[in-house]
Design a protein around this motif. Structure first.
Motif, PDB file in Angstrom:
ATOM      1  N   THR A 105      19.682  16.108  86.984  1.00 24.34           N
ATOM      2  CA  THR A 105      19.128  17.194  87.794  1.00 24.34           C
ATOM      3  C   THR A 105      17.625  17.334  87.607  1.00 24.34           C
ATOM      4  N   ARG A 106      17.091  16.661  86.591  1.00 18.08           N
ATOM      5  CA  ARG A 106      15.655  16.794  86.286  1.00 18.08           C
ATOM      6  C   ARG A 106      14.866  15.546  86.658  1.00 18.08           C
ATOM      7  N   PHE A 107      15.494  14.375  86.545  1.00 19.69           N
ATOM      8  CA  PHE A 107      14.806  13.114  86.787  1.00 19.69           C
ATOM      9  C   PHE A 107      15.565  12.304  87.833  1.00 19.69           C
ATOM     10  N   ASN A 108      14.842  11.375  88.477  1.00 18.13           N
ATOM     11  CA  ASN A 108      15.504  10.520  89.459  1.00 18.13           C
ATOM     12  C   ASN A 108      16.220   9.369  88.756  1.00 18.13           C
ATOM     13  N   ALA A 109      16.922   8.539  89.521  1.00 16.95           N
ATOM     14  CA  ALA A 109      17.764   7.491  88.931  1.00 16.95           C
ATOM     15  C   ALA A 109      16.967   6.504  88.095  1.00 16.95           C
ATOM     16  N   ASP A 110      15.791   6.097  88.560  1.00 22.80           N
ATOM     17  CA  ASP A 110      14.986   5.143  87.800  1.00 22.80           C
ATOM     18  C   ASP A 110      14.487   5.752  86.496  1.00 22.80           C
ATOM     19  N   GLU A 111      14.166   7.039  86.520  1.00 26.37           N
ATOM     20  CA  GLU A 111      13.687   7.703  85.308  1.00 26.37           C
ATOM     21  C   GLU A 111      14.808   7.853  84.288  1.00 26.37           C
ATOM     22  N   LYS A 113      17.347   5.799  84.000  1.00 25.63           N
ATOM     23  CA  LYS A 113      17.539   4.450  83.447  1.00 25.63           C
ATOM     24  C   LYS A 113      16.488   4.142  82.385  1.00 25.63           C
ATOM     25  N   PHE A 114      15.268   4.606  82.614  1.00 24.18           N
ATOM     26  CA  PHE A 114      14.213   4.420  81.628  1.00 24.18           C
ATOM     27  C   PHE A 114      14.558   5.134  80.329  1.00 24.18           C
ATOM     28  N   VAL A 115      15.073   6.358  80.424  1.00 20.58           N
ATOM     29  CA  VAL A 115      15.473   7.096  79.225  1.00 20.58           C
ATOM     30  C   VAL A 115      16.581   6.354  78.485  1.00 20.58           C
ATOM     31  N   ARG A 116      17.535   5.817  79.224  1.00 19.57           N
ATOM     32  CA  ARG A 116      18.603   5.043  78.591  1.00 19.57           C
ATOM     33  C   ARG A 116      18.041   3.824  77.872  1.00 19.57           C
ATOM     34  N   ARG A 117      17.036   3.168  78.452  1.00 21.29           N
ATOM     35  CA  ARG A 117      16.436   2.013  77.789  1.00 21.29           C
ATOM     36  C   ARG A 117      15.718   2.434  76.511  1.00 21.29           C
ATOM     37  N   VAL A 118      15.088   3.599  76.544  1.00 25.46           N
ATOM     38  CA  VAL A 118      14.423   4.107  75.338  1.00 25.46           C
ATOM     39  C   VAL A 118      15.458   4.387  74.249  1.00 25.46           C
ATOM     40  N   LEU A 119      16.597   4.965  74.619  1.00 29.15           N
ATOM     41  CA  LEU A 119      17.661   5.221  73.646  1.00 29.15           C
ATOM     42  C   LEU A 119      18.211   3.913  73.085  1.00 29.15           C
ATOM     43  N   ASP A 120      18.386   2.910  73.951  1.00 29.07           N
ATOM     44  CA  ASP A 120      18.843   1.601  73.478  1.00 29.07           C
ATOM     45  C   ASP A 120      17.831   1.008  72.494  1.00 29.07           C
ATOM     46  N   LEU A 121      16.565   1.225  72.781  1.00 27.59           N
ATOM     47  CA  LEU A 121      15.517   0.727  71.891  1.00 27.59           C
ATOM     48  C   LEU A 121      15.590   1.432  70.547  1.00 27.59           C
ATOM     49  N   MET A 122      15.796   2.742  70.564  1.00 28.78           N
ATOM     50  CA  MET A 122      15.867   3.524  69.328  1.00 28.78           C
ATOM     51  C   MET A 122      17.070   3.153  68.473  1.00 28.78           C
ATOM     52  N   PHE A 123      18.237   3.118  69.109  1.00 26.51           N
ATOM     53  CA  PHE A 123      19.472   3.045  68.345  1.00 26.51           C
ATOM     54  C   PHE A 123      20.105   1.658  68.292  1.00 26.51           C
ATOM     55  N   ASP A 124      19.555   0.708  69.043  1.00 21.29           N
ATOM     56  CA  ASP A 124      20.108  -0.638  69.040  1.00 21.29           C
ATOM     57  C   ASP A 124      19.052  -1.661  68.628  1.00 21.29           C
ATOM     58  N   GLU A 178       4.960   7.722  81.234  1.00 22.91           N
ATOM     59  CA  GLU A 178       4.259   8.645  80.343  1.00 22.91           C
ATOM     60  C   GLU A 178       4.625  10.094  80.669  1.00 22.91           C
ATOM     61  N   ARG A 179       4.739  10.397  81.963  1.00 18.85           N
ATOM     62  CA  ARG A 179       5.119  11.749  82.368  1.00 18.85           C
ATOM     63  C   ARG A 179       6.529  12.087  81.902  1.00 18.85           C
ATOM     64  N   VAL A 180       7.453  11.139  82.032  1.00 18.80           N
ATOM     65  CA  VAL A 180       8.829  11.380  81.593  1.00 18.80           C
ATOM     66  C   VAL A 180       8.875  11.670  80.098  1.00 18.80           C
ATOM     67  N   LEU A 181       8.187  10.870  79.294  1.00 19.38           N
ATOM     68  CA  LEU A 181       8.175  11.092  77.844  1.00 19.38           C
ATOM     69  C   LEU A 181       7.568  12.450  77.503  1.00 19.38           C
ATOM     70  N   GLU A 182       6.493  12.810  78.185  1.00 18.55           N
ATOM     71  CA  GLU A 182       5.846  14.094  77.920  1.00 18.55           C
ATOM     72  C   GLU A 182       6.771  15.251  78.282  1.00 18.55           C
ATOM     73  N   GLU A 183       7.465  15.146  79.399  1.00 20.65           N
ATOM     74  CA  GLU A 183       8.384  16.211  79.799  1.00 20.65           C
ATOM     75  C   GLU A 183       9.570  16.312  78.846  1.00 20.65           C
ATOM     76  N   TRP A 189      13.684  17.582  74.037  1.00 22.68           N
ATOM     77  CA  TRP A 189      14.604  16.466  73.838  1.00 22.68           C
ATOM     78  C   TRP A 189      14.055  15.457  72.817  1.00 22.68           C
ATOM     79  N   LEU A 190      12.747  15.296  72.794  1.00 23.09           N
ATOM     80  CA  LEU A 190      12.109  14.360  71.878  1.00 23.09           C
ATOM     81  C   LEU A 190      11.132  15.087  70.974  1.00 23.09           C
ATOM     82  N   GLU A 191      10.937  14.541  69.767  1.00 22.49           N
ATOM     83  CA  GLU A 191       9.947  15.056  68.830  1.00 22.49           C
ATOM     84  C   GLU A 191       8.973  13.933  68.491  1.00 22.49           C
TER      85      GLU A 191
END
Length: 261
Positions: A105-111, A113-124, A178-183, A189-191
């Motif tokens: 509800t806050r981000f579009n589909a591509d954004e 997917k980007f968050v999911r890739r960041v999570l994969d990077l963090m935890f995988d 950069e905008r997605v990470l800042e938001e 959600w992020l620290e």
């Protein structure tokens, strides 16, 4: 509906939906204001609100919202060495949520997917035995903003081997990422640590904890086998900061609070 559930509980629930997270220290003043508004002839002072009062109010709200798959959870920040009630944070969470449903509800589909890739990077990708790091630098996160499929170049894969490429359809421009990470930081959600690493916040771990275990841990692993997502044996909360020991763990003399941080 429990007949004891009244307007004071509804006001408390509205406060949680408005703020998502509320430290214990803020609740006496909040509850005193709510009770005073409900009964102006008998003002309630913050000092009149005790921890049992807070627990009872939270329990009543949780009983009412449970059928809708919501819950107010009491959690502690991983960097806190105390597990006292006064140091806790209360978070309202969707019990059946994952990143896609939470962020759709806050981000579009591509954004998303980007968050999911960041999570994969963090935890995988950045988190493996011998180098447990459930955090990334912003520059590392931005590198996965634009990915290509196997035809166009490198494809990042998730833990289960499924690609998250898709060429232009799943890519973001640098300023968009950069905008997605800042938001995500602004919305809690992020620290960003003093050392410059992004990690999941208390809110995110409370909201996505069960999902993280389901996605990144091996359900068929042996009890003593290494897992990407760990849980403190004392406080039963997910930990992502290596070598922190919680107060309750020390009291119970159980396994250390190992984490990925």
């Amino acid at each position: 509906m429990d007949p004891s559930y009244n307007s004071t509980h509804r006001a408390l629930l509205q406060a949680f939906f408005a703020h998502t997270t509320l430290p214990t220290a803020h609740l006496p003043a909040l509850l005193s204001s709510i009770h005073t508004a409900a009964d102006p002839d008998r003002p309630t002072l913050p000092a009149d609100i005790t921890q049992p009062d807070i627990d009872a109010s939270i329990a009543s709200v949780n009983a009412a919202i449970a059928p809708f798959d919501y819950e107010i959870r009491c959690v502690h920040h991983q960097s806190s060495m105390s597990r006292a009630d006064s140091e806790a944070t209360y978070v309202i969470v969707n019990c059946t949520s994952d990143p896609s449903t939470q962020l759709a509800t806050r981000f579009n589909a591509d954004e998303v997917k980007f968050v999911r890739r960041v999570l994969d990077l963090m935890f995988d990708k950045m988190n493996f035995e011998g180098r447990e790091v459930c955090a990334v630098r912003p520059s590392e996160a931005l590198r996965v903003a634009k990915v290509r499929d196997s035809v166009g170049g490198t494809q990042i894969e998730t833990l289960n081997g499924e690609g998250v490429g898709g060429g232009v359809a799943s890519s973001l421009k640098l300023d968009q990422a950069e905008r997605v990470l800042e938001e995500l930081k602004q919305e809690g959600w992020l620290e960003l640590s003093e050392a410059g690493f992004l990690s999941l916040s208390v809110r995110a771990l409370a909201e996505l904890g069960r999902w993280l275990v389901e996605v990144y841990n091996d359900p068929e692993a042996e009890e003593d086998e290494w897992q990407r997502i760990k849980t403190c044996e004392g406080c039963k909360q997910i930990v992502t900061i290596v070598s922190f020991h919680c107060e309750r763990r020390e009291q119970q003399q159980t396994t250390p609070c190992y984490d990925t941080g």
